[in-house]
Design a protein around this motif. Structure first.
Motif, mmCIF file in Angstrom:
data_model
loop_
_atom_site.group_PDB
_atom_site.id
_atom_site.type_symbol
_atom_site.label_atom_id
_atom_site.label_comp_id
_atom_site.label_asym_id
_atom_site.label_seq_id
_atom_site.Cartn_x
_atom_site.Cartn_y
_atom_site.Cartn_z
ATOM 1 N N LEU A 206 0.809 -1.213 0.000
ATOM 2 C CA LEU A 206 0.000 0.000 0.000
ATOM 3 C C LEU A 206 0.848 1.271 0.000
ATOM 4 C CD1 LEU A 206 -2.989 0.780 -0.011
ATOM 5 C CD2 LEU A 206 -2.870 0.965 2.490
ATOM 6 N N SER A 207 1.933 1.283 0.768
ATOM 7 C CA SER A 207 2.762 2.493 0.852
ATOM 8 C C SER A 207 3.567 2.739 -0.414
ATOM 9 C CB SER A 207 3.695 2.418 2.061
ATOM 10 O OG SER A 207 4.563 1.305 1.985
ATOM 11 N N THR A 208 3.480 1.819 -1.393
ATOM 12 C CA THR A 208 4.117 2.051 -2.693
ATOM 13 C C THR A 208 3.365 3.128 -3.469
ATOM 14 O OG1 THR A 208 4.922 -0.232 -2.800
ATOM 15 C CG2 THR A 208 4.813 0.958 -4.872
ATOM 16 N N LEU A 209 2.066 3.267 -3.200
ATOM 17 C CA LEU A 209 1.248 4.236 -3.935
ATOM 18 C C LEU A 209 1.790 5.667 -3.825
ATOM 19 C CD1 LEU A 209 -2.373 2.953 -3.150
ATOM 20 C CD2 LEU A 209 -1.032 2.608 -5.233
ATOM 21 N N PRO A 210 2.009 6.210 -2.618
ATOM 22 C CA PRO A 210 2.543 7.575 -2.554
ATOM 23 C C PRO A 210 3.979 7.671 -3.053
ATOM 24 C CG PRO A 210 2.440 6.605 -0.361
ATOM 25 C CD PRO A 210 1.717 5.672 -1.275
ATOM 26 N N ALA A 211 4.746 6.569 -2.949
ATOM 27 C CA ALA A 211 6.150 6.593 -3.391
ATOM 28 C C ALA A 211 6.258 6.794 -4.898
ATOM 29 C CB ALA A 211 6.848 5.297 -2.976
ATOM 30 N N ILE A 212 5.225 6.418 -5.644
ATOM 31 C CA ILE A 212 5.216 6.638 -7.094
ATOM 32 C C ILE A 212 5.351 8.128 -7.396
ATOM 33 C CG2 ILE A 212 3.820 6.438 -9.199
ATOM 34 C CD1 ILE A 212 2.499 3.963 -7.911
ATOM 35 N N VAL A 213 4.800 8.959 -6.515
ATOM 36 C CA VAL A 213 4.831 10.409 -6.719
ATOM 37 C C VAL A 213 6.263 10.940 -6.646
ATOM 38 C CG1 VAL A 213 3.950 12.636 -5.893
ATOM 39 C CG2 VAL A 213 2.478 10.606 -5.834
ATOM 40 N N ASN A 214 7.119 10.322 -5.828
ATOM 41 C CA ASN A 214 8.522 10.734 -5.776
ATOM 42 C C ASN A 214 9.184 10.592 -7.143
ATOM 43 O OD1 ASN A 214 8.059 9.626 -2.742
ATOM 44 N ND2 ASN A 214 9.646 11.188 -2.727
ATOM 45 N N VAL A 215 8.879 9.491 -7.838
ATOM 46 C CA VAL A 215 9.443 9.263 -9.167
ATOM 47 C C VAL A 215 8.863 10.246 -10.182
ATOM 48 C CG1 VAL A 215 9.724 7.588 -11.040
ATOM 49 C CG2 VAL A 215 9.838 6.826 -8.664
ATOM 50 N N ILE A 216 7.560 10.456 -10.120
ATOM 51 C CA ILE A 216 6.911 11.387 -11.048
ATOM 52 C C ILE A 216 7.487 12.784 -10.903
ATOM 53 C CG2 ILE A 216 4.721 12.536 -11.574
ATOM 54 C CD1 ILE A 216 3.291 9.909 -10.901
ATOM 55 N N CYS A 217 7.672 13.231 -9.678
ATOM 56 C CA CYS A 217 8.241 14.569 -9.440
ATOM 57 C C CYS A 217 9.679 14.640 -9.944
ATOM 58 C CB CYS A 217 8.179 14.908 -7.956
ATOM 59 S SG CYS A 217 6.507 15.203 -7.324
ATOM 60 N N GLY A 218 10.441 13.570 -9.754
ATOM 61 C CA GLY A 218 11.801 13.535 -10.263
ATOM 62 C C GLY A 218 11.829 13.628 -11.775
ATOM 63 N N TYR A 219 10.867 12.973 -12.421
ATOM 64 C CA TYR A 219 10.775 13.012 -13.884
ATOM 65 C C TYR A 219 10.526 14.444 -14.370
ATOM 66 C CZ TYR A 219 8.752 12.591 -18.547
ATOM 67 O OH TYR A 219 8.480 12.767 -19.886
ATOM 68 N N TYR A 220 9.529 15.097 -13.800
ATOM 69 C CA TYR A 220 9.194 16.442 -14.270
ATOM 70 C C TYR A 220 10.262 17.462 -13.899
ATOM 71 C CZ TYR A 220 4.672 15.058 -16.079
ATOM 72 O OH TYR A 220 3.685 14.465 -16.835
ATOM 73 N N ALA A 221 10.965 17.231 -12.798
ATOM 74 C CA ALA A 221 12.081 18.109 -12.450
ATOM 75 C C ALA A 221 13.190 17.967 -13.493
ATOM 76 C CB ALA A 221 12.610 17.771 -11.058
ATOM 77 N N GLY A 222 13.518 16.720 -13.866
ATOM 78 C CA GLY A 222 14.549 16.492 -14.880
ATOM 79 C C GLY A 222 14.150 17.060 -16.226
ATOM 80 N N LYS A 223 12.893 16.900 -16.594
ATOM 81 C CA LYS A 223 12.405 17.424 -17.862
ATOM 82 C C LYS A 223 12.446 18.949 -17.873
ATOM 83 C CE LYS A 223 8.555 16.899 -21.117
ATOM 84 N NZ LYS A 223 7.203 16.343 -21.327
ATOM 85 N N PHE A 224 12.071 19.551 -16.743
ATOM 86 C CA PHE A 224 12.093 21.009 -16.633
ATOM 87 C C PHE A 224 13.520 21.539 -16.780
ATOM 88 C CE2 PHE A 224 12.501 24.869 -14.026
ATOM 89 C CZ PHE A 224 11.532 25.672 -14.614
ATOM 90 N N ILE A 225 14.472 20.883 -16.157
ATOM 91 C CA ILE A 225 15.875 21.296 -16.242
ATOM 92 C C ILE A 225 16.377 21.216 -17.687
ATOM 93 C CG2 ILE A 225 18.236 20.687 -15.557
ATOM 94 C CD1 ILE A 225 17.028 19.723 -12.877
ATOM 95 N N GLN A 226 15.992 20.157 -18.390
ATOM 96 C CA GLN A 226 16.407 20.007 -19.787
ATOM 97 C C GLN A 226 15.802 21.095 -20.677
ATOM 98 O OE1 GLN A 226 16.232 15.827 -21.357
ATOM 99 N NE2 GLN A 226 15.537 15.394 -19.276
ATOM 100 N N GLU A 227 14.541 21.417 -20.443
ATOM 101 C CA GLU A 227 13.842 22.392 -21.278
ATOM 102 C C GLU A 227 14.299 23.818 -21.007
ATOM 103 O OE1 GLU A 227 9.781 21.647 -20.389
ATOM 104 O OE2 GLU A 227 9.612 19.907 -21.719
#
Length: 377
Positions: A206-227
């Motif tokens: 169950l606690s994997t559900l909120p942990a997915i958000v850590n990865v999603i935020c990391g993705y958009y942070a990396g994408k933002f830095i590239q752009e």
């Protein structure tokens, strides 16, 4: 993890720092309690050590912002195969790592360690699942707004599930929360983590559900830095979002406590916020000010280029140190007793061993790097 020649140096340093600190806090010397900041919070609360794992997930998201470009032009079937294959390999490696060394010595001699007592979930398993679901969401849902709504739903949904299905008198208790109930029902006590002295898995279903958000935020942070590039606008916006997340987390903490072992929703926001501030500082120091003339970054990029094999090596090698017997005790305990606790008794000796062990793992990474061996999944 994937390598990309266009990745910002600061992102590799971020990942290398995370792995180095992870090894230090995972392998403290024996014979004395570590310094308090190098231990996880007992339940609710936050220490620097609690930042390590979510930062690893954040770094996985960063790497995804580069690797997702490889999916352009590929069929959906090929993309799904790659995503599921990678997740399955990482999950299996995590499972085998907990089963290692696969044998045990009993009164009747050596025998195969029973699978019935092997922990199913764990660090790599959570990374695999978070990578899997984050990749599928980002690949199939092109709208950033929709992803944000789903992320908010994951954080609030997890909170509501704990309140609805946990013990009404103690919905956030170690043995009375909905996540523990689910883990015991699905896997049974024998397949859970017992490091707390009871059957409770901090990397449960169950606690994997909120942990997915850590990865999603990391993705958009990396994408933002590239752009946006490596400029002051980039770091100012990243810091602004970072402090906003920290503020929201501290406010939410008043009704839903921050806690790593339960991976609460405000814990996600707090760690993402700190990671955003941290990555902003690294971009400023490395990319903008170029304060890497002494090439201190090489130490961390050596680890950042090969995070998965170095982490697995750190976990397996310490098991071997515990298996080796020296004068009736493990080599792990013996070397701390006769060397590190003699040189520096107490917490300092524990930290000294942890740093030395991290350097052994770094040397392993340096050998891989020198021979151009980059193990990717």
């Amino acid at each position: 993890m994937d390598q990309n020649p266009n990745r910002f140096l600061s992102l590799d340093v971020f990942r290398g720092m995370t792995i180095c600190f992870m090894i230090i806090v995972n392998t403290p010397g024996s014979g004395a309690a570590p310094f308090a900041p190098l231990e996880h919070a007992a339940w609710f609360g936050f220490t620097p050590t609690d930042l390590v794992f979510p930062s690893f997930l954040f770094a996985v998201g960063n790497a995804m912002s580069f690797s997702q470009k490889k999916f352009i032009g590929m069929s959906s079937g090929s993309v799904l195969f790659r995503i599921f294959k990678r997740a399955a390999i990482i999950f299996l490696l995590g499972y085998l790592m907990y089963w290692f060394p696969f044998v045990q010595h009993t009164a009747t001699g050596w025998s195969i360690s029973p699978i019935s007592n092997t922990r199913i979930f764990g660090v790599l398993q959570r990374i695999a699942l978070c990578y899997l679901f984050a990749s599928l969401l980002i690949y199939f849902i092109k709208s950033k707004t929709t992803i944000i709504v789903i992320s908010i739903a994951l954080l609030f949904g997890y909170w509501f599930l704990l309140l609805i299905f946990g013990d009404q008198n103690a919905p956030y208790g170690m043995l009375t929360n909905a996540g523990t109930y689910l883990d015991k029902f699905v896997m049974g006590d024998a397949h859970l983590y017992h490091g707390e002295g009871v059957a409770f898995d901090p990397e449960g279903i169950l606690s994997t559900l909120p942990a997915i958000v850590n990865v999603i935020c990391g993705y958009y942070a990396g994408k933002f830095i590239q752009e946006k590039g490596k400029g002051f606008e980039t770091i100012s916006k990243l810091m602004l979002y970072g402090f906003l997340f920290i503020f929201i987390a501290l406010c939410w903490n008043m009704s839903f406590p921050i806690g790593k072992k339960l991976w609460t929703s405000p814990f996600v926001l707090l760690t993402v916020g700190i990671d955003l501030v941290w990555i902003s500082a690294l971009i400023y120091v490395i990319e903008i000010k170029s304060w890497n003339k002494a090439d201190w970054t090489v130490f961390f990029t050596t680890v950042g280029k090969n995070p998965l094999p170095i982490y697995i090596f750190s976990e397996l090698f310490v098991v071997i140190l515990f298996i080796i017997n020296v004068h009736g005790t493990s080599f792990y305990g013996w070397i701390n007793q006769v060397l590190f606790q003699v040189i520096a008794p107490g917490a300092i000796g524990s930290l000294l061993f942890a740093i030395c062990y991290m350097l052994v793992c770094w040397t392993f990474g340096k050998i891989l790097d020198k021979n151009k061996v980059y193990i990717r999944v």
